[in-house]
Write an enzyme that holds these catalytic residues in place. Structure first.
Site, short mmCIF file in Angstrom:
data_model
loop_
_atom_site.label_atom_id
_atom_site.label_comp_id
_atom_site.label_asym_id
_atom_site.label_seq_id
_atom_site.Cartn_x
_atom_site.Cartn_y
_atom_site.Cartn_z
N ASN A 278 0.78 -1.36 0.12
CA ASN A 278 0.00 0.19 0.16
C ASN A 278 1.05 1.27 0.09
O ASN A 278 1.00 2.04 -0.99
CB ASN A 278 -0.68 0.12 1.26
CG ASN A 278 -2.20 0.80 0.95
OD1 ASN A 278 -2.09 1.89 0.15
ND2 ASN A 278 -3.39 0.57 1.66
N ASP A 279 1.43 1.71 1.09
CA ASP A 279 2.04 2.80 0.96
C ASP A 279 3.26 2.80 0.25
O ASP A 279 3.72 4.20 -0.37
CB ASP A 279 2.81 2.97 2.80
CG ASP A 279 1.59 2.99 3.75
OD1 ASP A 279 0.42 3.65 3.39
OD2 ASP A 279 1.82 2.39 4.79
N VAL A 280 4.02 1.87 -0.28
CA VAL A 280 5.23 1.79 -0.71
C VAL A 280 4.80 2.19 -2.60
O VAL A 280 5.66 2.20 -3.23
CB VAL A 280 5.98 0.81 -0.83
CG1 VAL A 280 6.56 0.48 0.38
CG2 VAL A 280 5.19 -0.52 -1.14
N ALA B 107 0.65 3.17 7.21
CA ALA B 107 1.02 4.79 7.58
C ALA B 107 -0.24 5.59 8.03
O ALA B 107 -0.09 6.56 8.48
CB ALA B 107 1.70 5.34 6.28
#
Length: 471
Positions: free
Chosen positions: A398-400, A440
């Site tokens: 997700n965040d990456v 995050a």
């Protein structure tokens, strides 16, 4: 007189040197998945040499006591290692770091209470001033490692919120505590009163909590590598106290390699290395708007849609993340990739340095599924290929992959290098539901792009359905 007492036979120094070389070769082996098994074996040989040499030259405890302690500790470690799930590996690493830190504190305390047994006195009960410095530093670093690792474990294990816990005046409190610890260690060289030693230990335990509590869950991979470094320096400091060359070498290797890894991770996340050391990053509050999923139109696809698109592609880049780890989908993913390759599709894997919750998390999972090492690429080696790729298959990352890291200055992940998956012709994004957000705490705007198709399901179940659809 003290130097004579600490003099060691030539064979002891040679044995410790051989053990040190083994540890260096072990680190070298661990630098690549292909040689990691060999590296582990060499490290085990080095540790066996160090333990046997220490046992032959020290007589503090009886052999039955030592064997009993090793059987208990080794048994617990063996059972834990066999039962632990790969998804819980970050928590396990944090727990191990805490044990190393506590071991340093206990060894330092034993040396403080009975310095004659450790050969660090120059008179009745008087500890050598240099040994007091080494002891103070070892205990301080060990205590920070222990308490910091406990907080990291609780956050990773879900016992504590992964969001930053902001304390008022935290920087001032941390600085004051650190100055007090350094000042007391300096005073300890002049006065070895118990209150000085135990105050240093108590303040160090406290600052470990204070440093890690403000750090958010998205930054935990850096915390893991940082605590790894701390545990090494604690062991090295205790090695100086015990006049044990093997501990000094091993601790220095772990400490320096952990520091280098932390620096690499900071670069990967666009963080300040100094901020990491001081616990001053990851502590910005996430706005309520950013923490909630955005109500925007999005496209939903099926396993059959995904199979058709990938079967027609020239190249597919697979981007694994923590969602893959949770569902244990790596073996099904390998089967899917093999079917695609049988259809003439080029398949590659793109790994972000902080995908998952610890450095190398995705690499280990893919290696477990026997994914060829030459198909796995790091961010800087593959990011330029997304623009020429037909399908980017994102499975639980997700965040990456969030473009907001480049465009939204208010985002807590702004400035972090991310994988350019949105540049692929089609993005297939496997996610359990649209309701959740990344670790995050921010939504991913990639979900709402025109070229993104959401595959909402458990990752393993979705990949297995795609495998069936590929025929």
């Amino acid at each position: 007189m003290a130097e004579a007492a600490h003099a060691q036979p030539a064979w002891v120094l040679l044995a410790y040197l051989v053990a040190g070389v083994c540890f260096i070769l072990a680190l070298r082996g661990l630098s690549s998945p292909e040689s990691s098994r060999r590296g582990n074996r060499i490290g085990m040989i080095g540790m066996a040499i160090a333990v046997l040499t220490t046992r032959a030259t020290h007589h503090i405890a009886s052999l039955p006591e030592i064997v009993a302690a090793m059987v208990v500790g080794g048994g617990i470690g063996l059972v834990t290692a066999r039962k632990i799930q790969m998804t819980a590996m970050p928590q396990l690493v944090a727990a191990f770091h805490s044990l190393v830190g506590m071991a340093a504190v206990l060894v330092g305390t034993a040396a403080f209470l009975n310095p004659e047994a450790f050969g660090i006195t120059y008179g009745p009960g008087l500890i050598i001033p240099g040994s007091r410095v080494e002891m103070g530093l070892g205990v301080a670093i060990g205590a920070v490692t222990f308490s910091g690792s406990v907080i990291a474990f609780l956050k990773l294990n879900g016992n504590m919120s992964g969001k930053p816990i902001i304390l008022p005046l935290r920087h001032l409190i941390n600085l004051g505590t650190l100055v007090a610890i350094i000042g007391l260690i300096a005073y300890f060289t002049q006065d070895q009163a118990p209150w000085v030693y135990f105050t240093v230990a108590g303040l160090s335990f406290a600052i470990g909590f204070l440093l890690i509590i403000p750090i958010g869950g998205a930054d935990m991979p850096v915390v893991i590598s940082m605590l790894n470094s701390y545990s090494g320096w604690a062991a090295a400091a205790m090695g100086f106290t015990l006049h044990n060359s093997a501990m000094i070498i091993t601790g220095a290797l772990v400490g320096s390699s952990g520091a280098i890894l932390s620096y690499i991770m900071c670069r990967a996340m666009n963080r300040s290395f100094i901020s990491v050391i001081s616990g001053g990053f990851g502590g910005e509050a996430i706005s309520g708007a950013a923490a909630e999923a955005i109500d925007r139109p999005w496209k939903r696809g099926s396993a059959e849609d995904a199979a058709f698109l990938m079967k027609q592609a020239d190249q597919v880049i697979i981007v694994p993340g923590y969602g893959m780890a949770v569902s244990q989908a790596q073996h099904a993913l390998k089967e899917m990739a093999d079917k695609l390759k049988a259809e003439g599709v080029r398949v590659k894997y793109a790994i972000h340095p902080v995908a998952g919750r610890m450095p190398g998390h995705m690499n280990v999972l893919l290696a477990e599924a026997n994914v060829p090492y030459d198909e796995v690429f790091e961010l800087e080696d593959i990011n330029s290929e997304f623009a020429q790729t037909d399908v980017a298959f994102v499975i639980g990352a997700n965040d990456v992959t969030n473009p907001a890291a480049r465009t939204d200055k208010s985002s807590p992940i702004y400035g972090m290098p991310v994988l350019d998956v949105e540049k692929a012709r089609t993005v297939l994004f496997v996610k359990r539901s649209m309701g959740g957000v990344g670790y995050a705490g921010v939504d991913n705007e990639l979900f709402y792009r025109d070229n993104t198709m959401m595959l909402l399901s458990d990752a393993k179940k979705m990949v297995e359905e795609i495998v069936k659809a590929l025929g």
